[in-house]
Design a protein around this motif. Structure first.
Motif, PDB file in Angstrom:
ATOM      1  N   TYR A 114       0.836  -1.197   0.000  1.00  0.00           N
ATOM      2  CA  TYR A 114       0.000   0.000   0.000  1.00  0.00           C
ATOM      3  C   TYR A 114       0.875   1.253   0.000  1.00  0.00           C
ATOM      4  N   HIS A 115       1.856   1.312   0.879  1.00  0.00           N
ATOM      5  CA  HIS A 115       2.766   2.466   0.940  1.00  0.00           C
ATOM      6  C   HIS A 115       3.628   2.561  -0.316  1.00  0.00           C
ATOM      7  N   GLN A 116       4.079   1.423  -0.827  1.00  0.00           N
ATOM      8  CA  GLN A 116       4.929   1.453  -2.026  1.00  0.00           C
ATOM      9  C   GLN A 116       4.180   2.050  -3.221  1.00  0.00           C
ATOM     10  N   ILE A 117       2.914   1.668  -3.399  1.00  0.00           N
ATOM     11  CA  ILE A 117       2.139   2.201  -4.522  1.00  0.00           C
ATOM     12  C   ILE A 117       1.850   3.679  -4.328  1.00  0.00           C
ATOM     13  N   LEU A 118       1.485   4.067  -3.108  1.00  0.00           N
ATOM     14  CA  LEU A 118       1.191   5.479  -2.871  1.00  0.00           C
ATOM     15  C   LEU A 118       2.434   6.346  -3.011  1.00  0.00           C
ATOM     16  N   TYR A 119       3.591   5.822  -2.621  1.00  0.00           N
ATOM     17  CA  TYR A 119       4.844   6.552  -2.798  1.00  0.00           C
ATOM     18  C   TYR A 119       5.147   6.757  -4.283  1.00  0.00           C
ATOM     19  N   SER A 120       4.973   5.713  -5.079  1.00  0.00           N
ATOM     20  CA  SER A 120       5.417   5.762  -6.470  1.00  0.00           C
ATOM     21  C   SER A 120       4.352   6.274  -7.436  1.00  0.00           C
ATOM     22  N   SER A 121       3.074   6.144  -7.075  1.00  0.00           N
ATOM     23  CA  SER A 121       2.021   6.501  -8.024  1.00  0.00           C
ATOM     24  C   SER A 121       1.130   7.642  -7.561  1.00  0.00           C
ATOM     25  N   GLY A 122       0.999   7.881  -6.280  1.00  0.00           N
ATOM     26  CA  GLY A 122       0.165   8.956  -5.790  1.00  0.00           C
ATOM     27  C   GLY A 122      -0.934   8.468  -4.877  1.00  0.00           C
ATOM     28  N   LYS A 123      -1.419   9.378  -4.010  1.00  0.00           N
ATOM     29  CA  LYS A 123      -2.412   9.007  -3.003  1.00  0.00           C
ATOM     30  C   LYS A 123      -3.787   8.751  -3.599  1.00  0.00           C
ATOM     31  N   ILE A 124      -4.006   9.220  -4.831  1.00  0.00           N
ATOM     32  CA  ILE A 124      -5.313   9.020  -5.445  1.00  0.00           C
ATOM     33  C   ILE A 124      -5.626   7.551  -5.648  1.00  0.00           C
ATOM     34  N   TYR A 125      -4.584   6.736  -5.746  1.00  0.00           N
ATOM     35  CA  TYR A 125      -4.794   5.306  -6.003  1.00  0.00           C
ATOM     36  C   TYR A 125      -5.165   4.538  -4.738  1.00  0.00           C
ATOM     37  N   MET A 126      -5.402   5.270  -3.655  1.00  0.00           N
ATOM     38  CA  MET A 126      -5.959   4.619  -2.475  1.00  0.00           C
ATOM     39  C   MET A 126      -7.315   3.994  -2.798  1.00  0.00           C
ATOM     40  N   ILE A 127      -8.021   4.570  -3.780  1.00  0.00           N
ATOM     41  CA  ILE A 127      -9.328   4.030  -4.178  1.00  0.00           C
ATOM     42  C   ILE A 127      -9.191   2.590  -4.648  1.00  0.00           C
TER      43      ILE A 127
END
Length: 1673
Positions: free
Chosen positions: A358-371
């Motif tokens: 979860y943190h790796q994706i948000l770090y590399s792609s942005g917080k919008i992908y929390m959805i």
């Protein structure tokens, strides 16, 4: 179920075999015979033969017998053999493929060997011995010889089975059993390996582990359980396919969104190279290798990830974000191709360490992908888990039902058998007595009768003694364990009995148990000598009291009677352990079991423990199967990967030491399998793939996860099902619990007696003063009432029911209508007694309270003194005199004050109008909407108060003014409601009390802002969001339902608390003060034991400031810390570190050593089983019971939805069971009509579905490191698909015209085409870097949703999606409550933890600085992931861990320390609330699955079925005459949809329905519907009710129904037609015979014979016609 035809035990002979062959041959000749016969489950192989089939004589043991199951002795060539235990063995009698005859002596001998219990015991011992040998890495010297011996035993077993059963002769032959295949394969491979020159030792070790599974066929219970689980897997097939489908779709989405993003890292780029072009940016597919110039955070193994989006992580100064190196976590966490993406999605679905990805994706792609993560980890994982639980629970309940039916039948059979046996014995004894009396003389008859009586009595005694123990043991017990030696001893015994059985003695013991529990819970570290001495003295005193209790009870009850009670045995064990602890100081504290003495005095605890024991006994086979699987997995993993861990250890450890989790030896392998089953598998999988290969490790892990979770889920459902029968044991109490209640009641009675005496003395002193006051008080009270009111008080009991009925009616009217007062009662009745949305419960409470208050007030007027023992009886004359006096007083007052009354009346009228106006305002819908909007605005305003609020001056000022406005609005609303409803009604409603509390919070927060001393009051503003609960009905419904389902479980919560308390105390005893270690402060590394041994050596080295003797943040130094540590173990967050500390612990003030005490793992294993798994099933079962109880009480299917949503529920149900596509008229134009026929053809739709699946499959072959040619090819393939979909869209637009956009699915396809074309041409205009290359593919992939559409994709997908859609209203309501809880806690976290030091779980993505970041943190905690890291960061409250004087830029707040106590309350309370809500979500979803499945199984009809019936009727009756011709009935029945559908040929079935027919052979619509409904429903108890409801509904829908009188029925009309044909044929035959007789003048003998032959032929034809007609009828 036993067969109705019971067959006795008959030896199997050649004649028996011939009879079976004849019966089988006869069956082949005759069709449809014995088709319904199935094997009897009570007569399966391995089960014991029921006694109803007769006794087993010695000559029948181990001998071939005719099969007693009709399925086999009629249809199969089999025979059965019984051993001494009546166990059934079945064999094939056919001599096929090297199978000896059943009458062969060799085969008979091998059968006797095979079924002998000693042979089976030998095989079991051999398998267990082999299992022990397989756990050893290095065998002893005698190991190989023992292995050869075991191989010989297995070979001998196979030979015996082959000879006894035959090689291949049917289902009971050797190769007819799959377990024999496994056994033969393993044995054959071992023989080949041991005696072949090839070196296959490693493969042999791996394959030999399959022999562990041989335990399963040796136990019939395990074997049948495996069959049940395989049947469950068949039922789960659809759910498994749907899971794989969704995983594939989400994997493709993840590939399109995150492919290659996890390689984005921060690379050091010197300032001098700024002018140079960097070709290694993230857009370049050719990236550089891993290098040390990446930016690493402190303590992290992988480099810092970054991204080019604004909301992604940014690199520090001097670093640039490039695509370089490998993926994190050994390259295993990525979405670069379908395989890795599928593994990542499976990891998210199982929620194993999701916070890292979860943190790796948000770090590399942005917080919008929390959805994306919210959809996958919440919706997808929740739905799949609910689906599997629902299907498994259905299968378990079905199996449980069949088992209960068998248990109900068996006692009846046993009773009948016993009755028959007793009858036979009685008959035999009577015959022997008669014969003896005949033979013996009369003088000896009496002695014979006496001898018979004595023998009968001895026989009964022997039978009684044989049930439990031998008779000699009873004699010994009577001699030594019953003490009645002397009179003095008996007197002492009676005296002790009176003392020990006294209720106050039990109360004293109960208090001692509670005090002992407190003494055990008070132990902590460090503890002073005085405290330690006090606790030890208290412990000794408690042990002494318990010892004295045991001794006194033994004296009072005799040892024999004392040890007959289970709780007394438990008490004696506790006393023994306590005394052992006192006299043996080296033994650790064993008195933890003293807590469980509460079970004797706590009925709920006792009942739950008893239920737990019964459930574990009932599930013993399942527990044994789970243990066997875990053992097999551990041994299999050790043999497969053990050597690889040793050889390739340097790949996973820089010091080349074996890690904590490996499979080199059995114990570590067992622990690793246990960790996998606990849901922690991804980290160990990374290590395994490094040393053992990717494919083999993934296959092994998937096997353990899937099969292990299936067994655990089935065991969990079994425990929950057993606890569902639990009922609160308030009525069933033992003597000890009753004694405590008696003692407490006696104490209360004594206290009340003393208080009454004291009050009586005071009242006697003040008698003179009170008499005068009482007289005046009574007179004033009487004067306030009329005579009629006072007379009504005497008739109060008679009119009680009428009053309650009228009150109920008024309250229901108040609930349904607005509170507008009636003009006739406006002067005497209050304007508003409560608001319209006050709940029934609250209203009833208000009524009961008011009634009790009024009755009390009325009774007090005529009651005597409380201390008086004689009631004062007031006569009727005195009452009348009092009424007359009060009447005169009232008349005098009226005459004297007429002017005052008129003024008061005017004032009352004004006050009444004011209240009436306030009530109108409050009840106005616009006012309610305004208040709801203001509530949402005031709640949403809290989200702006983050750490940047001081930098945004304008927003800050606006928020301050908004707070003032909101406060004034809510105060005004509260005042209006006070005026309208009054204080009593207002504060009697819980929701209004909540609103009042929120208004107080508003006022306090405003006061806190104005004064610096009261500034902390402003931090309670987060409670403002609670007002949302009272404003929205959906929230109210959910909160009410949660209270109803969880509050009654408080007793069970206390039991679970006691279990956790015992484990916490045990943890304090084992680990208190042992988690300290000497650490190197900068990097947090622990010194080895060779460098630092204890605290003194660490203190000597503390001249260096970087060293510290530090305790672990999670420890067992006291019971509170123990509870927190156990909570982390229960949520599997941070439990690994706690386990490491426990395993490495050496002693108090001793430096921990690596794996010093490996067996401390068993403490955590025991807690997971007995402290987590069983209490969890206990709690969930009680919550389900309350859920079902309130569901039945309210008469609804779901208690989490409102009344409006019930209509939405039925609408969704109708929508899911029908295709929403409307009928589109065919165009008149030939060209458009041709296209219309083409587009609406099923072949065209199938081609489109194939194209959609083909496009998804092409996406699956894409990868991150593919070539440029592959990119170009994929681009043109996507363009081709866009072109094809565009052609489809154009064709549908041409043929459908404007009707195209009336269908939702067409609108979706149109949007896909538009966006796909835009995505293809947009990169040409704005550039390829601004538009992701996977945009077109993801847009095209959205059409895959057509597979879930009814009639387009597999029906199983649609059926499995129905529960989710039907439970959407309830799930949305619960989700709203979850969001509100998350919102409140997010604001609370912003106020308290915004400036906490960033480490562990708090970082740049997950923190409490802003509202969005706080929601990200709480989302993690909602899925129970990563909250341990956040709590560790909040635990930094000392100078060594944080800086309390740190300056935070832009704010006046200083420091970055946390508050541990607030943090513990924050996370523990949030986890508890969210857990309760999520459990109810699962219950709602699982219940919906079970409801749908149960409705499918029961033959019922829904509204959709009737609606489809009338749709078909319109086609056959376009003029709406309500009639169709009888000739159309067959076509009409064939045109219906199931279950009303009746396939052709159906004329015979339709005639048998006996439908009424009107004039013109017409049949009415209602008659057909009723007949078809009766056929579907069957002869059910509620069938008549259903038919009457259909008739009434039809009458309402068709008020102008044409009345008619049926002239006949279909059956009668058929009989008439058949009779007419018979009469016509008979008449024709008669006329032909008459013609022949008149024309033939000369008859010959040959002519006579021919005539006779034709006559016989006619008769035969006639009889055949009659028989065929009868068959048709």
């Amino acid at each position: 179920m036993a067969s109705p035809e019971l067959k006795g035990l008959v030896p199997f002979s050649k004649k028996s075999l011939e009879l079976i062959k004849q019966h089988i041959a006869k069956k082949h000749d005759e069709e449809n015979e014995d088709d319904d016969l199935k094997p009897n489950p009570d007569l399966e192989v391995g089960k014991k033969l029921p006694l109803i089939y007769g006794s087993l004589s010695g000559g029948m043991v181990s001998e071939p017998l005719e099969d007693v199951d009709p399925y086999y002795y009629r249809n199969k060539k089999t025979f059965m053999v019984l051993n001494k235990n009546r166990t059934i063995f079945r064999f094939n009698a056919a001599s096929i493929f090297c199978t000896l005859s059943p009458f062969s002596t060799i085969r008979g001998t091998t059968i006797k060997v095979l079924i002998h219990p000693l042979f089976q015991l030998l095989i079991l011992i051999s398998v267990l011995t082999d299992c022990i040998l397989m756990t050893m890495n290095n065998l002893p010297e005698w190991g190989p010889a023992l292995e050869h011996t075991l191989l010989g035993i297995y070979t001998f077993e196979i030979l015996v089975k082959v000879i006894a059963r035959g090689i291949w002769a049917g289902p009971f032959s050797f190769f007819g059993d799959p377990w024999h295949w496994l056994d033969f394969s393993v044995t054959l491979f071992e023989i080949i390996t041991r005696f072949s020159p090839l070196n296959l030792t490693h493969m042999l070790k791996v394959i030999r582990t399959l022999r562990i599974l041989k335990i399963i066929p040796l136990n019939q219970g395990l074997k049948s359980l495996v069959g049940i689980l395989i049947h469950c897997l068949k039922q789960l097939t659809g759910a498994i396919i749907l899971t794989v489908f969704f995983l594939s779709i989400f994997s493709l989405i993840g590939m399109g969104l995150f492919m290659g993003n996890l390689k984005h890292k921060c690379l050091w780029w010197p300032q001098g190279n700024e002018n140079e072009t960097l070709y290694n940016r993230t857009g370049n597919p050719y990236y550089i290798r891993e290098t040390e110039n990446f930016y690493f955070l402190e303590g992290e193994i992988d480099a810092l990830l970054c991204g080019n989006r604004t909301d992604a992580s940014q690199c520090p100064e001097g670093y640039v974000c490039v695509k370089a190196g490998k993926n994190p976590d050994h390259g295993s966490s990525n979405f670069d191709n379908l395989g890795w993406a599928f593994l990542a999605l499976f990891r998210l679905m199982t929620q194993d360490y999701p916070e890292a990805l979860y943190h790796q994706i948000l770090y590399s792609s942005g917080k919008i992908y929390m959805i994306f993560f919210v959809v996958v980890t919440v919706w997808f994982a929740f739905y799949m888990a609910s689906l599997f639980l629902g299907i498994l629970s259905m299968a378990y309940e079905k199996e449980k039902q069949t088992a209960s039916e068998k248990t109900e039948i068996e006692p009846k059979l046993q009773q009948t058998i016993k009755a028959l046996q007793e009858g036979n014995e009685a008959a035999e004894t009577k015959t022997t007595q008669i014969e003896m009396k005949k033979r013996l003389p009369t003088c000896l008859s009496t002695s014979v009768e006496m001898l018979e009586e004595s023998t009968f009595r001895h026989k009964e005694e022997f039978n009684k003694s044989r049930k439990k123990c031998p008779l000699c043991w009873y004699r010994i017990a009577k001699a030594f364990l019953i003490w009645d030696c002397s009179l003095c001893w008996l007197k002492l015994k009676d005296f002790v009995h009176r003392i020990i059985m006294n209720p106050f003695t039990d109360l004293f013991i109960f208090i001692c148990i509670i005090l002992n529990t407190h003494i055990l819970a008070l132990e902590h570290y460090p503890m002073s000598e005085d405290t330690s001495y006090f606790l030890s003295i208290g412990n000794i005193a408690c042990i002494g009291i318990f010892t004295a209790e045991m001794i006194l009870k033994i004296i009072a009850m005799h040892p024999y009677q004392y040890f007959q009670v289970g709780w007394n045995i438990f008490d004696s064990i506790i006393v023994f352990l306590g005394l052992t602890e006192l006299f043996l100081a080296s033994i650790e504290r064993l008195s933890i079991l003293q807590i469980f003495k509460l079970g004797k005095y706590w009925p709920t605890f006792r009942r739950l423990i008893l239920t737990l024991g019964n459930s574990l006994m009932a599930l013993k086979d399942l527990i044994l199967l789970l243990f066997t699987f875990v053992f097999f997995s551990a041994v299999f993993g050790m043999k497969l990967f053990g050597q690889s861990y040793k050889d390739c250890v340097c790949r996973i450890d820089k010091d080349c030491h074996l890690p904590r989790w490996h499979m080199h030896d059995f114990f570590h392998s067992y622990l690793l399998v246990f960790r996998i089953l606990c849901g922690e598998w991804i980290e160990t999988l990374w290590d395994c793939m490094e040393v053992g290969g990717q494919s083999s490790c993934i296959c092994f892990y998937m096997m353990v996860i899937l099969i292990g979770n299936l067994l655990i889920l089935y065991l969990f459902l079994g425990c929950v099902s057993s606890f569902l029968s639990y009922k609160d044991a308030t009525t069933e109490e033992n003597n000890e619990a009753k004694n405590i209640q008696l003692a407490i009641a006696s104490i209360k009675k004594g206290i009340n007696y003393v208080l009454v005496k004291i009050l009586c003395k005071k009242q006697n002193i003040q008698e003179k003063t009170t008499d005068h006051v009482n007289d005046t008080y009574v007179k004033e009270n009487i004067s306030d009432h009329t005579l009629s009111e006072l007379s009504n008080t005497q008739d109060l009991p008679q009119d009680k029911e009428k009053i309650s009925d009228t009150e109920k009616n008024t309250m229901t009217e108040n609930e349904s209508q607005s509170l507008m007062p009636s003009p006739s009662v406006s002067e005497t009745v209050p304007i508003a007694s409560g608001e319209s949305d006050i709940e029934n419960l609250d209203n009833k409470e208000i009524q009961s309270k008011s009634e009790s208050g009024e009755s009390k007030g009325k009774i007090k007027q005529s009651s005597s003194s409380e201390c008086s023992t004689v009631d004062i009886a007031i006569s009727e004359e005195e009452m009348v005199n009092e009424h007359e006096k009060s009447k005169h007083l009232i008349n005098d007052r009226r005459r004297s004050s007429l002017g005052q009354i008129s003024k008061e009346y005017k004032k009352g009228k004004i006050w009444q109008n004011i209240r009436k106006t306030c009530c109108k305002i409050v009840e106005n819908s616009w006012f309610k909407c305004f208040i709801g909007l203001v509530t949402l605005l005031s709640t949403g305003a809290l989200a702006f108060e983050d750490i940047y609020i001081d930098q945004r001056k304008t927003i800050k000022i606006l928020l301050e003014y908004a707070d003032m406005i909101f406060t004034y609005i809510f105060i005004l609303e509260m005042l209006l409601k006070w005026m309208a409803y009054g204080f009593k009604a207002y504060f009697s409603n819980a929701w209004y009390r909540l609103d009042f509390m929120v208004v107080i919070v508003f006022c306090l927060s405003l006061i806190g802002k104005t004064q610096e001393d009261l500034k902390p009051l402003a931090s309670i503003k987060f409670l403002r969001a609670l007002r949302v609960l009272s404003q929205f009905e959906r929230m109210k419904v959910v909160v009410r339902a949660l209270i109803k389902t969880t509050l009654p479980t408080w007793n069970v919560f206390l039991v679970c608390f006691m279990i956790w308390l015992s484990f916490s105390i045990m943890g304090v005893e084992l680990f208190a003060g042992k988690f300290y270690a000497c650490l190197d402060q900068p990097n947090g590394e622990r010194f080895s034991v060779s460098e630092v041994w204890n605290i003194t050596q660490c203190e000597r080295l503390m001249y260096n400031e970087s060293l510290s003797w530090k305790n672990a943040k999670m420890n067992f130094d006291n019971v509170g810390n123990g509870f927190l540590s156990l909570l982390q173990v229960a949520t599997f967050n941070g439990w690994i570190d706690i386990m490491y500390s426990a395993v490495d612990s050496v002693g108090v003030e001793m430096q921990p050593n690596f794996e010093n005490n490996l067996y401390m793992h068993f403490y955590f294993i025991a807690f997971v089983i007995f402290g987590l798994f069983l209490p969890l099933s206990m709690l969930i079962a009680v919550i389900i019971t309350n859920f079902n109880k309130h569901k039945i009480k309210q008469g609804v299917s779901n208690i989490f939805i409102t009344a409006k949503q019930k209509k939405q529920y039925h609408g969704l149900k109708r929508l899911m069971y029908e295709d929403s596509q409307k009928q589109i008229p065919r165009p008149i134009n030939m060209f458009q009509g041709f296209i219309f026929d083409l587009v609406t053809n099923r072949v065209f739709n199938a081609i489109i579905m194939v194209l959609i699946c083909l496009q998804a499959m092409i996406m699956m072959i894409e990868s991150d490191d593919q070539s440029l040619q592959m990119d170009l090819a994929l681009y043109w393939i996507n363009a081709t698909f866009v072109m094809l979909y565009t052609v489809e869209c154009i064709l549908k637009l041409i043929s459908f015209h404007c009707y195209y956009f009336t269908i939702v699915w067409n609108i979706l396809d149109f949007m896909v085409v538009i966006f796909s074309i835009t995505g293809l041409f947009l990169p040409m205009t704005v550039g390829h870097y601004l538009v992701p290359p996977s945009l077109v593919q993801l847009i095209l992939l959205s059409r895959i949703i057509h597979i879930l559409r009814l009639g387009k994709g597999p029906k199983v997908f649609h059926d499995l999606m129905v529960p989710l859609m039907l439970s959407l209203p309830a799930l949305l309501n619960i989700s709203l409550l979850i969001f509100l809880v998350m919102f409140i806690y997010a604001i609370f976290g912003m106020y308290n933890f915004a400036y906490v030091k960033k480490e562990a779980g708090i970082n740049d993505v997950s923190n409490f600085e802003t509202f969005g970041s706080s929601m990200i943190c709480l989302f993690q905690v909602t899925i129970f992931a990563g909250w341990d890291g956040m709590l560790n960061a909040i635990f930094n409250s000392k100078w060594s861990d944080c800086d309390p004087d740190k300056i935070n830029p832009g704010t006046q707040v200083r420091g970055d320390c946390g508050n541990p106590s607030v943090g513990i309350f924050y996370f523990v309370s949030y986890i508890f609330i969210i857990w309760l809500i999520i459990v109810n979500m699962y219950i709602v979803m699982v219940k919906e699955v079970l409801n749908i499945v149960s409705k499918k199984k029961t033959r019922t009809l829904s509204e959709d079925d009737f609606r489809k019936f009338f749709q078909v009727w319109k086609r056959f009756d376009p003029d709406r005459t309500q009639y169709i011709d009888s000739s159309q009935l067959s076509d009409f029945a064939a045109a219906l949809d199931p279950p009303l559908f009746l396939a052709k040929p159906n004329k015979g079935q339709l005639v048998a329905m006996d439908l009424p027919m009107a004039v013109g052979d017409r049949i009415h619509c209602l008659d057909i519907l009723l007949a078809f409904t009766k056929r579907v429903v069957g002869k059910d108890a509620g069938m008549e009710k259903i038919l009457s409801e259909i008739e009434s509904a039809f009458a309402l829908a068709n008020p102008f129904k044409i009345t008619y009188e049926p002239i006949t029925t279909t059956l009668k009309r058929k009989q008439e037609a058949i009779s007419a044909t018979i009469i016509q044929r008979a008449y024709k035959n008669y006329r032909s015979r008459q013609n022949d007789k008149n024309t033939s003048d000369i008859s010959t003998l040959d002519g006579d014979q021919d005539a006779q032959g034709t006559k016989e032929g006619v008769c035969l034809d006639k009889t055949k016609e009659k028989s065929s007609i009868q068959n048709q009828i």
